[in-house]
Motif scaffolding. Structure first.
Motif, mmCIF file in Angstrom:
data_model
loop_
_atom_site.group_PDB
_atom_site.id
_atom_site.type_symbol
_atom_site.label_atom_id
_atom_site.label_comp_id
_atom_site.label_asym_id
_atom_site.label_seq_id
_atom_site.Cartn_x
_atom_site.Cartn_y
_atom_site.Cartn_z
ATOM 1 N N LEU A 100 36.219 135.033 15.774
ATOM 2 C CA LEU A 100 37.623 135.000 16.141
ATOM 3 C C LEU A 100 37.790 135.636 17.519
ATOM 4 O O LEU A 100 36.970 136.457 17.941
ATOM 5 N N SER A 101 38.845 135.275 18.205
ATOM 6 C CA SER A 101 39.031 135.707 19.591
ATOM 7 C C SER A 101 39.163 137.221 19.745
ATOM 8 O O SER A 101 38.953 137.743 20.837
ATOM 9 N N ASP A 102 39.466 137.946 18.672
ATOM 10 C CA ASP A 102 39.568 139.408 18.766
ATOM 11 C C ASP A 102 38.232 140.104 18.506
ATOM 12 O O ASP A 102 38.162 141.318 18.435
ATOM 13 N N GLY A 103 37.164 139.300 18.337
ATOM 14 C CA GLY A 103 35.836 139.861 18.100
ATOM 15 C C GLY A 103 35.431 139.907 16.637
ATOM 16 O O GLY A 103 34.292 140.232 16.319
ATOM 17 N N THR A 104 36.357 139.591 15.740
ATOM 18 C CA THR A 104 36.039 139.562 14.314
ATOM 19 C C THR A 104 35.044 138.446 14.039
ATOM 20 O O THR A 104 35.188 137.335 14.553
ATOM 21 N N ARG A 105 34.043 138.752 13.235
ATOM 22 C CA ARG A 105 33.023 137.759 12.849
ATOM 23 C C ARG A 105 33.149 137.496 11.356
ATOM 24 O O ARG A 105 33.268 138.425 10.561
ATOM 25 N N CYS A 106 33.102 136.220 10.964
ATOM 26 C CA CYS A 106 33.275 135.817 9.565
ATOM 27 C C CYS A 106 32.193 134.813 9.191
ATOM 28 O O CYS A 106 31.778 134.009 10.007
ATOM 29 N N TRP A 107 31.796 134.849 7.946
ATOM 30 C CA TRP A 107 30.826 133.906 7.398
ATOM 31 C C TRP A 107 31.482 133.227 6.200
ATOM 32 O O TRP A 107 31.378 133.689 5.067
ATOM 33 N N PRO A 108 32.189 132.110 6.422
ATOM 34 C CA PRO A 108 32.993 131.499 5.361
ATOM 35 C C PRO A 108 32.203 131.014 4.146
ATOM 36 O O PRO A 108 32.701 131.108 3.021
ATOM 37 N N ILE A 109 30.996 130.515 4.335
ATOM 38 C CA ILE A 109 30.211 130.052 3.183
ATOM 39 C C ILE A 109 29.829 131.254 2.322
ATOM 40 O O ILE A 109 29.954 131.217 1.097
ATOM 41 N N GLN A 110 29.373 132.306 2.956
ATOM 42 C CA GLN A 110 28.994 133.503 2.211
ATOM 43 C C GLN A 110 30.200 134.106 1.504
ATOM 44 O O GLN A 110 30.087 134.571 0.356
ATOM 45 N N LYS A 111 31.361 134.080 2.139
ATOM 46 C CA LYS A 111 32.577 134.602 1.506
ATOM 47 C C LYS A 111 32.938 133.757 0.297
ATOM 48 O O LYS A 111 33.321 134.291 -0.755
ATOM 49 N N LEU A 112 32.832 132.452 0.410
ATOM 50 C CA LEU A 112 33.132 131.563 -0.713
ATOM 51 C C LEU A 112 32.179 131.830 -1.877
ATOM 52 O O LEU A 112 32.594 131.861 -3.040
#
Length: 163
Positions: A100-112
């Motif tokens: 995300l533009s604020d530097g947040t990193r996400c892993w949507p598959i792992q979250k699911l």
């Protein structure tokens, strides 16, 4: 052979069409992530897909598709955000990342996968709202928690010859 990024786009669109065939509208809004949680609530139990349910066949591919939709939703709600993929990673489908533009990193598959394993405590909607709250114009909908009482896991389908 398609790249992961091409597959993400294709499978995210497939998810929208698949849900629509069940009368569920996904529109890439943060609120639409509640529908993902409802779906998971209905078609999984004890961290596993329910036999005869929508996730029973092609489980890995469906997880990738739904996770792609989740990531695309985050990206569409936070400008200047992007996918990070590695086509050389043998586990690339699970490791796809959203920055995300604020530097947040996400892993949507792992979250699911965590959502399926742990239930509503790892809800997709609350997660999506929390990681985008600095940039997205979305107020948290407390109705999310009603899912637990409103949506019960489907009963596993028995084959007709078993009594």
């Amino acid at each position: 052979m398609a790249t992961l990024l091409e597959d993400i786009k294709k499978q995210s669109n497939w998810t929208v069409k698949a849900f629509k065939s069940d009368g569920i509208e996904l529109d890439y809004s943060m609120g639409s992530l509640i529908e993902i949680d409802r779906f998971i609530q209905k078609y999984t139990k004890d961290g596993q897909p329910i036999k005869g349910g929508r996730l029973a066949k092609g489980y890995g591919g469906k997880i990738f598709s739904i996770g792609s939709y989740i990531g695309e939703t985050l990206i569409k709600n936070v400008s200047d955000s992007k996918w990070i993929t590695d086509d050389n990673d043998p586990h690339g489908e699970v490791n796809i990342e959203v920055n995300l533009s604020d530097g947040t990193r996400c892993w949507p598959i792992q979250k699911l996968m965590k959502r399926i394993q742990n239930g509503l405590e790892d809800g997709i909607y609350p997660y999506g709202v929390s990681v985008t709250n600095k940039k997205a114009d979305e107020k948290y909908d407390g109705e999310f928690w009603k899912i637990e009482n409103e949506v019960k896991p489907m009963e596993p389908k028995k084959t007709w010859w078993k009594f």
